[in-house]
Design an enzyme around this catalytic site. Sequence first.
Site, PDB file in Angstrom:
ATOM      1  N   PHE A 100     -10.510   0.184  -0.414  1.00  0.00           N
ATOM      2  CA  PHE A 100     -10.205  -0.511   0.831  1.00  0.00           C
ATOM      3  C   PHE A 100     -10.562  -1.977   0.635  1.00  0.00           C
ATOM      4  CE2 PHE A 100     -10.064  -1.993   5.040  1.00  0.00           C
ATOM      5  CZ  PHE A 100      -9.163  -1.163   5.675  1.00  0.00           C
ATOM      6  N   ASP A 135       0.865  -1.182   0.000  1.00  0.00           N
ATOM      7  CA  ASP A 135       0.000   0.000   0.000  1.00  0.00           C
ATOM      8  C   ASP A 135       0.904   1.235   0.000  1.00  0.00           C
ATOM      9  OD1 ASP A 135      -1.976   1.894   0.472  1.00  0.00           O
ATOM     10  OD2 ASP A 135      -3.050   0.684   1.922  1.00  0.00           O
TER      11      ASP A 135
HETATM   12  C1  PRP Z   1      -0.982  -4.520   6.229  1.00  0.00           C
HETATM   13  C2  PRP Z   1      -0.680  -5.546   5.165  1.00  0.00           C
HETATM   14  C3  PRP Z   1       0.756  -5.234   4.764  1.00  0.00           C
HETATM   15  C4  PRP Z   1       0.864  -3.756   5.044  1.00  0.00           C
HETATM   16  C5  PRP Z   1       0.869  -2.998   3.759  1.00  0.00           C
HETATM   17  O1  PRP Z   1      -0.486  -4.997   7.431  1.00  0.00           O
HETATM   18  O2  PRP Z   1      -0.823  -6.845   5.658  1.00  0.00           O
HETATM   19  O3  PRP Z   1       1.671  -5.951   5.546  1.00  0.00           O
HETATM   20  O4  PRP Z   1      -0.271  -3.361   5.824  1.00  0.00           O
HETATM   21  O5  PRP Z   1       0.742  -1.613   3.962  1.00  0.00           O
HETATM   22  P1  PRP Z   1       1.922  -0.572   3.719  1.00  0.00           P
HETATM   23  O6  PRP Z   1       2.467  -0.847   2.334  1.00  0.00           O
HETATM   24  O7  PRP Z   1       1.192   0.737   3.788  1.00  0.00           O
HETATM   25  O8  PRP Z   1       2.940  -0.731   4.778  1.00  0.00           O
HETATM   26  P2  PRP Z   1      -0.962  -4.426   8.852  1.00  0.00           P
HETATM   27  O9  PRP Z   1       0.123  -3.598   9.429  1.00  0.00           O
HETATM   28  O10 PRP Z   1      -2.313  -3.776   8.723  1.00  0.00           O
HETATM   29  O11 PRP Z   1      -1.068  -5.721   9.745  1.00  0.00           O
HETATM   30  P3  PRP Z   1      -1.793  -7.125   9.422  1.00  0.00           P
HETATM   31  O12 PRP Z   1      -0.929  -7.812   8.412  1.00  0.00           O
HETATM   32  O13 PRP Z   1      -1.785  -7.809  10.748  1.00  0.00           O
HETATM   33  O14 PRP Z   1      -3.177  -6.835   8.897  1.00  0.00           O
END
Ligand code: PRP
Length: 186
Positions: free
Chosen positions: A163, A114
Amino acid sequence: MPNTEEILARTGGRPLTHVLYSAERIAERVAEVGREITDAIPADEELLVLGTLKGSFIFLSDLVRQIRRPMEVDFLVASSYGSETTSSGKVDLLYDNTAPIEGRHVILVEDIVDSGTTLNRLLPLLDARGPRSLEVCALLHKHIAPDLYREPRWVGFDCPQEFVIGYGLDHSEQFRNLPFIGAIEP
Ligand code: PRP
């Protein structure tokens, strides 16, 4: 494709904007990516597949079964914090992998790229441990990260700016168990 009744049964009545990727489409794409990774990794060299929890747990479990190479599997727990729907720019490493990295081909498996904050935090840390190669395999890539440390070598789908939930991805820790990927209004 699941019908509306099946979707609502799984979401507790919360409607999705739409289904982006069906379970069948995901399975086809994961098999393709698994074949590409198989072709890229020499059969006699060591492979470590590292999943980022929690989001990658379903993708990783499907993906590793499509890679026809010996491997070790381990995990990192990285969690960004801030609001529920936007990336905060801060990433905590809550659990570090124990599998050795030096001299091995390492594939970091992400459910989604993201803002890129998670990759930019984890990749330098892993690179410093001397892998033979270090590549990223991401199921979804939003292509909005301005300055990624390294672009993913393998991407399942280029993802629109919505989302997204399901197939491991959550909203407030819900919906990870959906077998498909959908979009909701956050
Ligand atoms: C989410 C997803 C990725 C990260 C990507 O993890 O699983 O690891 O965000 O977003 P970014 O490119 O903006 O860093 P999150 O931290 O929400 O934890 P989760 O994996 O436990 O859902």
